[in-house]
Design an enzyme around this catalytic site. Structure first.
Site, PDB file in Angstrom:
ATOM      1  CE1 TYR A 181      -3.732   2.481   0.722  1.00  0.00           C
ATOM      2  CE2 TYR A 181      -2.376   3.243   2.545  1.00  0.00           C
ATOM      3  CZ  TYR A 181      -3.464   3.407   1.712  1.00  0.00           C
ATOM      4  OH  TYR A 181      -4.290   4.503   1.855  1.00  0.00           O
ATOM      5  CE  LYS A 224      -3.756   5.299  -1.491  1.00  0.00           C
ATOM      6  NZ  LYS A 224      -4.853   5.950  -2.205  1.00  0.00           N
TER       7      LYS A 224
END
Ligand code: NAP
Length: 346
Positions: free
Chosen positions: A220, A224
């Site tokens: 994750y 991002k």
């Protein structure tokens, strides 16, 4: 003292003198920079008036496309953009949830709403064709790339399940890029038709998970961080076409994804978070050191600013603190899962 010693002493003194002057100059420069950045932070967060969305086509029949619009932050983007007078295209996975929100928006704000339901993790070409067909003739001016997925609980990278790893990258990165490739040309055409009197806007949801390398959320975190670089690069490309592109950085917000239900000083609800975002578009707030990046919620902004001005986002200490935090979240999540499993058995 010999002549040679005297000469050495004098030159040593002047080197020391210049070193002190140099250090003072650097200190003054750094302090001035810090003072200016702090002032900019205060102005952005608390003093400048809210941005007027008329410049992005509000109340002129223009449209905003919002992904991940059936829950949490995305749903709030849709509601608050509609309240500002933009028609809305809602995109998400669950048709029934989208229908409810569409009905809510049309009854409250008297704007038009269209819905598109698909599972972004499939990366199916039909997903992007569906968007293309719906928006082909609409004067779209705003895109909010909000859809995103994180790990179900913090997990060591080497134990991350294949489906979770692939879904995170597909939803957060591939789908976001493909959707932008479909929507951005329509925004560019709308802006061009208005002779640039109306600007375009592309917001993409970043995260503190991407701002700070985050152990146990490695995939994750990387997805991002990818969006950070991609969005800032796109900002440079689309500026000349009258489109503002911004990465929105957020620490925790109460939602299904964060699994946090109670707000606190540092954790707003989606309504508060989106209000602060739309208020400060075009400003950096907590992201003073980054182009085309905005950390809009005041508590998140101060955290971002403080980390940047002290240890730095890529430091060993930030990494260690972040690791400790996510280790403890994992322990609690595993305990909770074990408790639920044993309750189910009984
Ligand atoms: N909440 C936080 O603490 C936080 C912090 C930093 C950044 N963010 C970012 O903010 C964004 C929104 O997060 P959130 O907390 O509001 O999430 P959320 O409450 O879980 O809502 C996610 C939305 O995305 C949709 N969605 C999820 N997976 C999808 C898929 N495979 N295909 C299509 N739609 C899908 C969901 O649709 P359904 O309703 O149909 O499931 C829902 O509308 C994300 O990009 C996230 O990374 C959140």
């Amino acid at each position: 003292m010999s002549v040679d010693q005297l000469v050495a002493h004098v030159s040593e003194c002047s080197i020391t003198k210049y070193a002190i002057y140099g250090a003072l100059l650097v200190g003054v420069f750094k302090l001035t920079f810090l003072a200016l950045n702090t002032l900019a932070l205060i102005f952005d967060l608390f003093i400048l008036p809210p941005v007027d969305f008329k410049k992005y086509g509000a109340k002129k029949g223009n449209w905003a496309v919002v992904t991940g619009a059936s829950d949490g932050i995305g749903k709030e983007y849709a509601l608050q953009l509609a309240a500002k007078g933009l028609n809305i295209v809602l995109i998400s996975r669950t048709q029934s949830k989208l229908e409810l929100i569409a009905a809510d928006i049309t009854s409250k704000y008297k704007v038009e709403v269209k819905i598109i339901a698909f599972d972004a993790s499939t990366d199916d070409v039909s997903n992007y064709e569906a968007i293309s067909q719906v928006i082909a003739d609409l004067p779209v001016t705003v895109l909010v790339n909000n859809v995103g997925q994180s790990h179900s609980i913090p997990v060591p990278f080497l134990e991350t399940e294949d489906k979770e790893l692939r879904d995170i990258i597909t939803i957060n990165n591939t789908a976001t890029l493909k959707i932008t490739q479909v929507v951005a040309p329509i925004i560019a055409a709308t802006v061009s038709k208005s002779n640039k009197k109306t600007r375009g806007l592309i917001l993409t949801m970043g995260s503190f998970g991407g701002l700070l390398p985050t152990p146990y959320l490695a995939t994750y975190s990387g997805s991002k961080a990818f969006l950070q670089a991609w969005s800032a690069a796109l900002a440079g490309e689309l500026k000349p076409q009258g489109i503002d592109v911004e990465l929105i950085v957020s620490y925790l917000v109460t939602s299904a994804m964060s699994k946090i239900r109670k707000t606190s000083l540092a954790i707003p609800n989606p309504k508060q978070f989106v209000k602060s975002t739309l208020r400060g578009i075009g400003r950096r707030n907590g992201a003073q050191e980054r182009y085309a990046t905005n950390t809009p919620y005041w508590a998140h902004a101060i955290m971002h600013f403080a980390i940047d001005q002290t240890v730095g986002v890529y430091s060993k200490i930030a990494n260690k603190l972040n690791f400790d935090m996510h280790k403890s979240i994992r322990v609690r999540a595993l305990k909770r899962a074990a408790r639920l499993a044993s309750e189910k058995k009984e």
